[in-house]
Every structure is written in structure tokens, then in C-alpha cells.
Design a protein around this motif. Structure first.
Motif, PDB file in Angstrom:
ATOM      1  N   UNK A 185      -6.825  13.377   3.483  1.00 44.73           N
ATOM      2  CA  UNK A 185      -8.251  13.234   3.794  1.00 44.73           C
ATOM      3  C   UNK A 185      -8.848  14.578   4.180  1.00 44.73           C
ATOM      4  N   UNK A 186      -8.087  15.376   4.910  1.00 44.37           N
ATOM      5  CA  UNK A 186      -8.578  16.686   5.346  1.00 44.37           C
ATOM      6  C   UNK A 186      -8.839  17.626   4.175  1.00 44.37           C
ATOM      7  N   UNK A 187      -8.123  17.425   3.079  1.00 50.07           N
ATOM      8  CA  UNK A 187      -8.235  18.329   1.932  1.00 50.07           C
ATOM      9  C   UNK A 187      -8.832  17.647   0.698  1.00 50.07           C
ATOM     10  N   UNK A 188      -9.501  16.505   0.902  1.00 52.98           N
ATOM     11  CA  UNK A 188     -10.191  15.791  -0.176  1.00 52.98           C
ATOM     12  C   UNK A 188      -9.290  15.526  -1.382  1.00 52.98           C
ATOM     13  N   UNK A 189      -8.129  14.941  -1.100  1.00 52.75           N
ATOM     14  CA  UNK A 189      -7.190  14.596  -2.163  1.00 52.75           C
ATOM     15  C   UNK A 189      -6.875  13.111  -2.112  1.00 52.75           C
ATOM     16  N   UNK A 190      -6.373  12.617  -3.215  1.00 57.17           N
ATOM     17  CA  UNK A 190      -6.007  11.208  -3.326  1.00 57.17           C
ATOM     18  C   UNK A 190      -4.796  11.105  -4.261  1.00 57.17           C
ATOM     19  N   UNK A 191      -3.915  10.140  -3.970  1.00 57.75           N
ATOM     20  CA  UNK A 191      -2.809   9.825  -4.866  1.00 57.75           C
ATOM     21  C   UNK A 191      -3.268   8.676  -5.751  1.00 57.75           C
ATOM     22  N   UNK A 192      -3.101   8.837  -7.053  1.00 63.15           N
ATOM     23  CA  UNK A 192      -3.464   7.792  -7.999  1.00 63.15           C
ATOM     24  C   UNK A 192      -2.312   7.576  -8.975  1.00 63.15           C
ATOM     25  N   UNK A 193      -2.233   6.384  -9.498  1.00 59.97           N
ATOM     26  CA  UNK A 193      -1.289   6.133 -10.585  1.00 59.97           C
ATOM     27  C   UNK A 193      -1.903   6.673 -11.863  1.00 59.97           C
ATOM     28  N   UNK A 194      -1.074   7.087 -12.784  1.00 64.95           N
ATOM     29  CA  UNK A 194      -1.579   7.650 -14.027  1.00 64.95           C
ATOM     30  C   UNK A 194      -2.387   6.654 -14.844  1.00 64.95           C
ATOM     31  N   UNK A 195      -2.113   5.358 -14.674  1.00 64.32           N
ATOM     32  CA  UNK A 195      -2.868   4.356 -15.424  1.00 64.32           C
ATOM     33  C   UNK A 195      -4.160   3.949 -14.716  1.00 64.32           C
ATOM     34  N   UNK A 196      -4.476   4.584 -13.595  1.00 64.01           N
ATOM     35  CA  UNK A 196      -5.715   4.324 -12.888  1.00 64.01           C
ATOM     36  C   UNK A 196      -5.643   3.213 -11.857  1.00 64.01           C
ATOM     37  N   UNK A 197      -4.558   2.476 -11.842  1.00 57.10           N
ATOM     38  CA  UNK A 197      -4.398   1.394 -10.871  1.00 57.10           C
ATOM     39  C   UNK A 197      -4.054   1.977  -9.502  1.00 57.10           C
ATOM     40  N   UNK A 198      -4.441   1.287  -8.428  1.00 54.29           N
ATOM     41  CA  UNK A 198      -4.053   1.761  -7.094  1.00 54.29           C
ATOM     42  C   UNK A 198      -2.549   1.573  -6.878  1.00 54.29           C
ATOM     43  N   UNK A 199      -1.999   2.328  -5.964  1.00 56.69           N
ATOM     44  CA  UNK A 199      -0.582   2.201  -5.642  1.00 56.69           C
ATOM     45  C   UNK A 199      -0.367   0.932  -4.830  1.00 56.69           C
ATOM     46  N   UNK A 200       0.685   0.210  -5.149  1.00 58.20           N
ATOM     47  CA  UNK A 200       1.057  -0.940  -4.328  1.00 58.20           C
ATOM     48  C   UNK A 200       1.659  -0.407  -3.029  1.00 58.20           C
ATOM     49  N   UNK A 201       1.737  -1.268  -2.027  1.00 61.39           N
ATOM     50  CA  UNK A 201       2.317  -0.874  -0.744  1.00 61.39           C
ATOM     51  C   UNK A 201       3.752  -0.387  -0.924  1.00 61.39           C
ATOM     52  N   UNK A 202       4.541  -1.117  -1.716  1.00 63.55           N
ATOM     53  CA  UNK A 202       5.951  -0.755  -1.904  1.00 63.55           C
ATOM     54  C   UNK A 202       6.072   0.558  -2.667  1.00 63.55           C
ATOM     55  N   UNK A 203       5.322   0.718  -3.754  1.00 64.67           N
ATOM     56  CA  UNK A 203       5.378   1.973  -4.523  1.00 64.67           C
ATOM     57  C   UNK A 203       4.967   3.154  -3.642  1.00 64.67           C
ATOM     58  N   UNK A 204       3.913   2.975  -2.868  1.00 67.26           N
ATOM     59  CA  UNK A 204       3.433   4.042  -1.990  1.00 67.26           C
ATOM     60  C   UNK A 204       4.480   4.375  -0.926  1.00 67.26           C
ATOM     61  N   UNK A 205       5.061   3.354  -0.318  1.00 65.38           N
ATOM     62  CA  UNK A 205       6.075   3.588   0.703  1.00 65.38           C
ATOM     63  C   UNK A 205       7.314   4.258   0.152  1.00 65.38           C
ATOM     64  N   UNK A 206       7.759   3.833  -1.016  1.00 62.39           N
ATOM     65  CA  UNK A 206       8.936   4.459  -1.636  1.00 62.39           C
ATOM     66  C   UNK A 206       8.644   5.894  -2.071  1.00 62.39           C
ATOM     67  N   UNK A 207       7.437   6.146  -2.596  1.00 61.30           N
ATOM     68  CA  UNK A 207       7.074   7.508  -3.001  1.00 61.30           C
ATOM     69  C   UNK A 207       7.107   8.442  -1.796  1.00 61.30           C
ATOM     70  N   UNK A 208       6.595   7.971  -0.646  1.00 59.57           N
ATOM     71  CA  UNK A 208       6.520   8.803   0.546  1.00 59.57           C
ATOM     72  C   UNK A 208       7.816   8.894   1.327  1.00 59.57           C
ATOM     73  N   UNK A 209       8.777   8.057   1.015  1.00 63.56           N
ATOM     74  CA  UNK A 209      10.064   8.135   1.711  1.00 63.56           C
ATOM     75  C   UNK A 209      11.146   8.587   0.732  1.00 63.56           C
ATOM     76  N   UNK A 210      11.604   7.702  -0.117  1.00 64.43           N
ATOM     77  CA  UNK A 210      12.671   8.045  -1.064  1.00 64.43           C
ATOM     78  C   UNK A 210      12.246   9.190  -1.983  1.00 64.43           C
TER      79      UNK A 210
END
Length: 153
Positions: free
Chosen positions: A89-114
Motif C-alpha cells: 500500500x505504501x508503494x502503490x502496488x498490488x499482487x494480481x493473478x495473470x488471468x486477472x482473477x483475485x488471489x484466493x486466501x489459500x493461494x495468497x497465503x501459500x505465495x507469502x509463506x511457501x
């Protein structure tokens, strides 16, 4: 989302600072939990109680698992809700899926951990990769089919 306009894929340096901000915020929580655990260990060592020592040892394992869960929940919540962590938010960025769909909770959590662990596994090469990749993708972006984009608005 919310009148924001996709400008471009995010550059390496702003991504780094957003990651650094999030890492510092999570480190403050981790250090606080560590101090709490350290205090419990000191009490357990002074009591000579086998049960208390066992519980404290189990607490060490639970604390480690809690920190892993915290990282999963932090990124899972923020990225699935708005596509942005506090640092992003501080740097005006966003994570998006390449197909334009929002990240699911599980996908987002796994991306940020694993995903983050994999990117950091070999001297942080997976993070550095984004500086040289034509699509500005780190290893965790490639694994979870995401882009980090600069937004305006």
C-alpha cells in the motif's frame, strides 16, 4: 479495483522496500513472541519442574508453528482481500493473478509463506530474479502465477 489503474509491472526497488516493510512488521511480532517464550524458558529453568520444562519445550515448537501460521494468515488476508499487503500500500502496488482473477486466501497465503521461503532458499536468488526477469517475476510469482503491478489512483 476501487478506481485504480494498472500502470506497469512493479520495479524491483519498490518491491524490495514493500517486502522490507512487511518483513520488519512481522519481525516485530516474532521478536515479541520470542521474548515471551524466553521469559517462560527462564521461569522453567529456575523451577526444576519436569512438567514445566516439557511444556516450555512444546511451547518452542508451537511458537515456531505459530510464526509460520502468522505469515500465512498475514499475506493470505491482505492479498486475498485487496491484493495489497501493508508494505505494498505504501508503494502503490498490488499482487494480481495473470488471468486477472483475485488471489484466493489459500493461494495468497501459500505465495507469502511457501513461495517466499522458496525464493529465499538459495541466498535470496528467487527474489533477486525479479530484477533481471523480462516479466519482473520473482520465483514465487512464477510458481503462483502472479504479477506485482504498479497502480495509480
Amino acid at each position: 479495483m476501487n478506481g485504480e489503474v494498472f500502470v506497469s509491472k512493479a520495479e524491483f526497488v519498490p518491491r524490495f522496500f514493500a517486502w522490507l516493510f512487511d518483513s520488519i512488521a512481522m519481525s516485530i511480532v516474532s521478536i515479541s513472541l520470542g521474548f515471551l517464550f524466553w521469559a517462560l524458558m527462564a521461569v522453567a529453568n529456575n523451577t526444576q519442574s519436569g512438567l514445566l520444562e516439557f511444556l516450555t519445550g512444546s511451547g518452542a515448537l508451537l511458537t515456531g508453528l505459530l510464526l509460520v501460521l502468522l505469515q500465512f494468515l498475514y499475506f493470505g488476508f491482505f492479498w486475498s482481500k485487496s491484493g495489497r499487503s501493508i508494505g505494498m500500500k505504501l508503494f502503490d502496488m498490488r499482487v494480481v493473478r495473470r488471468d486477472g482473477e483475485p488471489l484466493s486466501f489459500v493461494r495468497a497465503g501459500l505465495r507469502g509463506s511457501v513461495g517466499y521461503w522458496i525464493s529465499g532458499l538459495v541466498f535470496g536468488l528467487g527474489y533477486i530474479w525479479a530484477a533481471f526477469d523480462g516479466n519482473r517475476e520473482a520465483w514465487h510469482d512464477k510458481i503462483f502465477d502472479t504479477w506485482v503491478v504498479q497502480v495509480e489512483g
